[in-house]
Design a protein around this motif. Sequence first.
Motif, PDB file in Angstrom:
ATOM      1  N   PRO A  68       0.814  -1.217   0.000  1.00  0.00           N
ATOM      2  CA  PRO A  68       0.000   0.000   0.000  1.00  0.00           C
ATOM      3  C   PRO A  68       0.851   1.272   0.000  1.00  0.00           C
ATOM      4  N   GLN A 111       2.074   5.070   0.434  1.00  0.00           N
ATOM      5  CA  GLN A 111       1.741   6.153   1.367  1.00  0.00           C
ATOM      6  C   GLN A 111       2.140   7.484   0.735  1.00  0.00           C
ATOM      7  N   LYS A 112       1.448   8.542   1.151  1.00  0.00           N
ATOM      8  CA  LYS A 112       1.786   9.870   0.608  1.00  0.00           C
ATOM      9  C   LYS A 112       2.843  10.515   1.502  1.00  0.00           C
ATOM     10  N   VAL A 113       3.920  10.998   0.880  1.00  0.00           N
ATOM     11  CA  VAL A 113       4.992  11.672   1.622  1.00  0.00           C
ATOM     12  C   VAL A 113       5.279  13.012   0.953  1.00  0.00           C
TER      13      VAL A 113
END
Length: 141
Positions: free
Chosen positions: A121, A123-125
Amino acid sequence: MEKTIFEKIIDGEIPSYKVYEDEHVYSFLDVFPITKGHTLVIPKKHSRNIFDCDPETAANIGRVLPKIANAVKEAYGCDGVNIFQNNEEYAGQSVFHLHFHIVPRYKDKDINFDNLEVKWPPQKVEPSEFEEIRKAIADRL
Ligand code: 5GP
């Protein structure tokens, strides 16, 4: 220190389904395979996992991984291969002798018992956090 199961396999104290051996490396079938042809590749020199592995041992493994992965792929014409390598209990390591899993993947799941689901999955960083993370790692190399 008590020998791990894999050290006992290398020393011939526990039987295994060996597929390859050279001066530095031993490779055999995983006895609880995730899919048909699931193969393990281990160095003969003991290290617990990737963290205490010396460069020469890593090179010895790296030298044979493509050859064994290709043999695994050709054996049953699988549609892909995952290579997994777990370090420490929290990351799924259960045998504390460095090892690489070569796991063939099959579109035809049923006859090759491929029920593996690899979830990844994303993730936004934010860019600033990327930079902080990059620096934290790069500064240690
Ligand atoms: P780990 O969870 O440490 O990444 O992987 C250890 C692997 O070793 C598991 O996939 C498990 O099925 C396999 N294994 C454990 N004991 C034995 C054994 O005695 N013989 C063989 N061939 N594989 C084993």
